[in-house]
Design an enzyme around this catalytic site. Structure first.
Site, PDB file in Angstrom:
ATOM      1  N   ASN A   1       0.854  -1.201   0.000  1.00 22.41           N
ATOM      2  CA  ASN A   1       0.000   0.000   0.000  1.00 22.41           C
ATOM      3  C   ASN A   1       0.886   1.245   0.000  1.00 22.41           C
ATOM      4  O   ASN A   1       2.111   1.146  -0.016  1.00 22.41           O
ATOM      5  CB  ASN A   1      -0.958  -0.024   1.197  1.00 22.41           C
ATOM      6  CG  ASN A   1      -0.193  -0.126   2.499  1.00 22.41           C
ATOM      7  OD1 ASN A   1       0.558   0.768   2.857  1.00 22.41           O
ATOM      8  ND2 ASN A   1      -0.346  -1.246   3.202  1.00 22.41           N
TER       9      ASN A   1
ATOM     10  N   ASP B   1      -4.208  -6.696   5.257  1.00 26.89           N
ATOM     11  CA  ASP B   1      -5.170  -7.595   5.888  1.00 26.89           C
ATOM     12  C   ASP B   1      -5.051  -9.022   5.343  1.00 26.89           C
ATOM     13  O   ASP B   1      -5.369  -9.983   6.032  1.00 26.89           O
ATOM     14  CB  ASP B   1      -6.599  -7.086   5.655  1.00 26.89           C
ATOM     15  CG  ASP B   1      -6.859  -5.817   6.460  1.00 26.89           C
ATOM     16  OD1 ASP B   1      -6.266  -5.688   7.544  1.00 26.89           O
ATOM     17  OD2 ASP B   1      -7.636  -4.960   5.999  1.00 26.89           O
TER      18      ASP B   1
ATOM     19  N   LYS C   1     -13.777   0.183  15.781  1.00 25.37           N
ATOM     20  CA  LYS C   1     -12.442  -0.448  15.765  1.00 25.37           C
ATOM     21  C   LYS C   1     -11.801  -0.382  17.149  1.00 25.37           C
ATOM     22  O   LYS C   1     -11.193  -1.341  17.612  1.00 25.37           O
ATOM     23  CB  LYS C   1     -11.537   0.276  14.766  1.00 25.37           C
ATOM     24  CG  LYS C   1     -11.377  -0.494  13.469  1.00 25.37           C
ATOM     25  CD  LYS C   1     -10.510   0.232  12.452  1.00 25.37           C
ATOM     26  CE  LYS C   1     -11.018  -0.110  11.058  1.00 25.37           C
ATOM     27  NZ  LYS C   1     -10.401   0.665  10.015  1.00 25.37           N
TER      28      LYS C   1
ATOM     29  N   LYS D   1     -10.919  -3.845  19.008  1.00 26.43           N
ATOM     30  CA  LYS D   1      -9.504  -4.210  19.183  1.00 26.43           C
ATOM     31  C   LYS D   1      -8.980  -3.881  20.585  1.00 26.43           C
ATOM     32  O   LYS D   1      -7.785  -4.009  20.853  1.00 26.43           O
ATOM     33  CB  LYS D   1      -8.648  -3.528  18.109  1.00 26.43           C
ATOM     34  CG  LYS D   1      -9.103  -3.866  16.671  1.00 26.43           C
ATOM     35  CD  LYS D   1      -8.035  -3.572  15.645  1.00 26.43           C
ATOM     36  CE  LYS D   1      -8.582  -3.732  14.237  1.00 26.43           C
ATOM     37  NZ  LYS D   1      -7.536  -3.847  13.222  1.00 26.43           N
TER      38      LYS D   1
ATOM     39  N   LYS E   1       9.270 -16.966 -10.739  1.00 28.22           N
ATOM     40  CA  LYS E   1       8.492 -15.845 -11.264  1.00 28.22           C
ATOM     41  C   LYS E   1       7.236 -16.373 -11.990  1.00 28.22           C
ATOM     42  O   LYS E   1       7.338 -17.320 -12.783  1.00 28.22           O
ATOM     43  CB  LYS E   1       9.361 -15.041 -12.235  1.00 28.22           C
ATOM     44  CG  LYS E   1       8.684 -13.801 -12.743  1.00 28.22           C
ATOM     45  CD  LYS E   1       9.558 -13.060 -13.739  1.00 28.22           C
ATOM     46  CE  LYS E   1       8.757 -11.914 -14.326  1.00 28.22           C
ATOM     47  NZ  LYS E   1       9.252 -11.480 -15.606  1.00 28.22           N
TER      48      LYS E   1
ATOM     49  N   PHE F   1      -4.450   3.024  14.848  1.00 25.50           N
ATOM     50  CA  PHE F   1      -4.791   3.993  13.805  1.00 25.50           C
ATOM     51  C   PHE F   1      -5.951   3.428  12.997  1.00 25.50           C
ATOM     52  O   PHE F   1      -6.164   2.213  12.976  1.00 25.50           O
ATOM     53  CB  PHE F   1      -3.590   4.229  12.870  1.00 25.50           C
ATOM     54  CG  PHE F   1      -2.707   5.349  13.340  1.00 25.50           C
ATOM     55  CD1 PHE F   1      -1.909   5.193  14.461  1.00 25.50           C
ATOM     56  CD2 PHE F   1      -2.689   6.567  12.670  1.00 25.50           C
ATOM     57  CE1 PHE F   1      -1.104   6.229  14.908  1.00 25.50           C
ATOM     58  CE2 PHE F   1      -1.890   7.609  13.112  1.00 25.50           C
ATOM     59  CZ  PHE F   1      -1.095   7.439  14.234  1.00 25.50           C
TER      60      PHE F   1
HETATM   61  N1  CTP Z   1      -3.848  -3.578  11.988  1.00 24.52           N
HETATM   62  C1  CTP Z   1      -3.120  -4.632  12.483  1.00 24.52           C
HETATM   63  N2  CTP Z   1      -3.085  -5.809  11.816  1.00 24.52           N
HETATM   64  C2  CTP Z   1      -3.769  -5.978  10.671  1.00 24.52           C
HETATM   65  C3  CTP Z   1      -4.523  -4.892  10.143  1.00 24.52           C
HETATM   66  C4  CTP Z   1      -4.529  -3.701  10.830  1.00 24.52           C
HETATM   67  O1  CTP Z   1      -2.505  -4.492  13.538  1.00 24.52           O
HETATM   68  N3  CTP Z   1      -3.710  -7.143  10.048  1.00 24.52           N
HETATM   69  C5  CTP Z   1      -3.886  -2.314  12.751  1.00 24.52           C
HETATM   70  C6  CTP Z   1      -3.339  -1.113  12.026  1.00 24.52           C
HETATM   71  O2  CTP Z   1      -1.967  -0.931  12.287  1.00 24.52           O
HETATM   72  C7  CTP Z   1      -4.159   0.012  12.619  1.00 24.52           C
HETATM   73  C8  CTP Z   1      -5.470  -0.639  12.969  1.00 24.52           C
HETATM   74  O3  CTP Z   1      -5.243  -2.042  13.012  1.00 24.52           O
HETATM   75  O4  CTP Z   1      -3.586   0.478  13.830  1.00 24.52           O
HETATM   76  C9  CTP Z   1      -6.596  -0.380  11.988  1.00 24.52           C
HETATM   77  O5  CTP Z   1      -6.172  -0.676  10.680  1.00 24.52           O
HETATM   78  P1  CTP Z   1      -7.161  -0.469   9.464  1.00 24.52           P
HETATM   79  O6  CTP Z   1      -6.481  -0.938   8.221  1.00 24.52           O
HETATM   80  O7  CTP Z   1      -7.736   0.923   9.485  1.00 24.52           O
HETATM   81  O8  CTP Z   1      -8.379  -1.412   9.847  1.00 24.52           O
HETATM   82  P2  CTP Z   1      -8.644  -2.931   9.693  1.00 24.52           P
HETATM   83  O9  CTP Z   1      -8.679  -3.503  11.059  1.00 24.52           O
HETATM   84  O10 CTP Z   1      -7.666  -3.554   8.760  1.00 24.52           O
HETATM   85  O11 CTP Z   1     -10.106  -2.916   9.103  1.00 24.52           O
HETATM   86  P3  CTP Z   1     -10.618  -2.465   7.647  1.00 24.52           P
HETATM   87  O12 CTP Z   1      -9.445  -2.667   6.705  1.00 24.52           O
HETATM   88  O13 CTP Z   1     -11.729  -3.382   7.413  1.00 24.52           O
HETATM   89  O14 CTP Z   1     -11.025  -1.017   7.769  1.00 24.52           O
END
Ligand code: CTP
Length: 401
Positions: free
Chosen positions: A208, A277, A336, A340, A287, A322
């Site tokens: 990303n 995720d 969230k 969490k 490759k 975050f």
């Molecule tokens: N985070 C994490 N591990 C993951 C995904 C996210 O620890 N596999 C943490 C990120 O570092 C951030 C928080 O969870 O502090 C929220 O991340 P975000 O991408 O906004 O949310 P998600 O939990 O991934 O949910 P969604 O993508 O459905 O919004």
């Protein structure tokens, strides 16, 4: 907040022009006020007017000037300063100030200062390496002055060696460190930053746009506040921060392992990383060649690191997550935080001007268990400090319960 007062003493070396950049950079920090004094020799290199324009204050060059409104300017300046910084510091001024010689505006004011003192030497390599200068520098250290070491480089005198004025950003960092409130002294702070990369094959990955700027800015502020700081960092282009340990992690899984290992000893945890995720279920060992018009990749879920931390955390471990959203920011972020089990969450909307991945600023909502605060646009550095101060407040509330 009351401004901190920085008194810059410019002496006569070619690096005097770099002091302009320093004063300009420091003046942009709204927590600082800058005044400049110069030796007569320094004025041969740079006009006092340059420093007046950059510092927005009068520049003092003489103890005995008839135009001086303040007849004891050296004493007024010395008591005004929270820190006095000699930059560039010639061998001559260093020799004077460590021996109590006070025969011009800069050396007299330095002697009258009863506050923090810093010396940033810049001179010819042989002058720098001369045992007399080295003895004088040692004496300065023994007197409690901070020395910002000169760098190696090609010097104006056509010699390659040590003696080049330290980079302006390093001098700013040293000044910031001296003037910071050490409210996190002794705390262990763990910050995740940057993106993760999830491999598809030996040459490709899915990732990303995270730059790591926000995580590194928090780390900088935590270090300045006296904490022991570790960044578990995804692949980023950020410069290392002096005094901060950086543990590289490429994938979500490796970030998870690196964080798990350090969780026990950590007081504050900030998950600023943009963790993927999902990851491809199978990483091809060769490759992937192009064949068909479409390519199907099957993804599996990565561990949610923040949710894991939230489950395992001790009551006195403070956790900040975050949330990057593109719609229903407050509602999604609040959910969230609860899901969490974080103590606070910093939520931002990618589509708001001044927020997002690669900017120097952020526009966020700070969410705690019982409150929600929409913050104005802040630099990522300012937001870093705000996050750490809020975590400290939460910790104090937990302790007093
Ligand atoms: N985070 C994490 N591990 C993951 C995904 C996210 O620890 N596999 C943490 C990120 O570092 C951030 C928080 O969870 O502090 C929220 O991340 P975000 O991408 O906004 O949310 P998600 O939990 O991934 O949910 P969604 O993508 O459905 O919004």
């Amino acid at each position: 907040m009351e401004k901190k007062h920085i008194l810059i003493g410019v002496t006569g070396g070619i690096a005097a022009y770099k002091a302009c950049d320093l004063v300009s950079t420091l003046s942009k920090n709204k927590n600082y006020e800058i005044k400049v004094m110069m030796t007569k020799h320094a004025t041969e290199f740079v006009s006092p007017m340059s420093f007046e324009a950059l510092s927005h204050n009068k520049v003092e060059t003489s103890l005995f000037s008839e135009t001086n409104e303040d007849p004891i300017a050296h004493i007024s300046l010395a008591s005004w300063a929270d820190i006095c910084v000699l930059v560039p510091a010639t061998a001559n001024i260093i020799a004077k100030v460590v021996n109590g010689i006070a025969d011009d505006m800069v050396s007299t004011t330095f002697l009258a200062c009863h506050t923090k003192k810093m010396i940033c030497p810049a001179m010819n390599t042989h002058m720098y390496e001369n045992p007399v200068t080295q003895q004088n520098l040692q004496k300065a250290i023994d007197l409690g002055y901070v020395i910002v070491d000169p760098a190696y480089g090609h010097l104006a005198c056509n010699v390659d060696g040590k003696g080049k004025l330290a980079a302006v950003k390093d001098i700013v960092f040293a000044i910031d460190k001296e003037l910071s409130d050490p409210f996190l002294k002794g705390k262990n702070v763990l910050i995740s930053a940057g993106p993760t990369q999830e491999a598809l094959d030996p040459v490709r990955f899915i990732s990303n746009h995270s730059s790591g700027k926000q995580g590194y800015s928090i780390a900088r502020q935590a270090y300045l506040a006296g904490a022991n700081v570790t960044i578990v960092s995804g692949p980023v282009n950020q410069e290392p921060i002096e005094g901060v340990t950086i543990v590289p992690a490429t994938s979500a899984q490796s970030m998870f392992e690196a964080i798990k290992e350090r969780l026990e000893e950590t007081d504050y945890i900030i998950m600023a990383a943009a963790v993927a995720d999902y990851r491809p279920e199978i990483v091809a060992d060769q490759k992937i060649k192009k064949h068909d018009n479409t390519l199907d990749v099957h993804f599996v879920k990565n561990p949610d690191i923040l949710a894991y931390i939230g489950q395992k955390k001790r009551p006195n471990q403070i956790v900040c997550g975050f949330a990057m959203e593109t719609q229903d920011l407050d509602k999604n972020a609040k959910e969230k935080l609860e899901k969490k089990n974080c103590d606070m969450l910093i939520a931002n909307n990618l589509f708001v001007e001044g927020a997002g991945f690669k900017t120097d600023t952020n526009v966020v909502t700070l969410i705690r268990k019982n409150s929600l605060e929409h913050l104005p646009k802040l630099t990522k550095i300012e937001l870093g400090l705000k996050i750490l101060k809020t975590m400290k407040e939460i910790e104090e509330e937990v302790v007093s319960c």
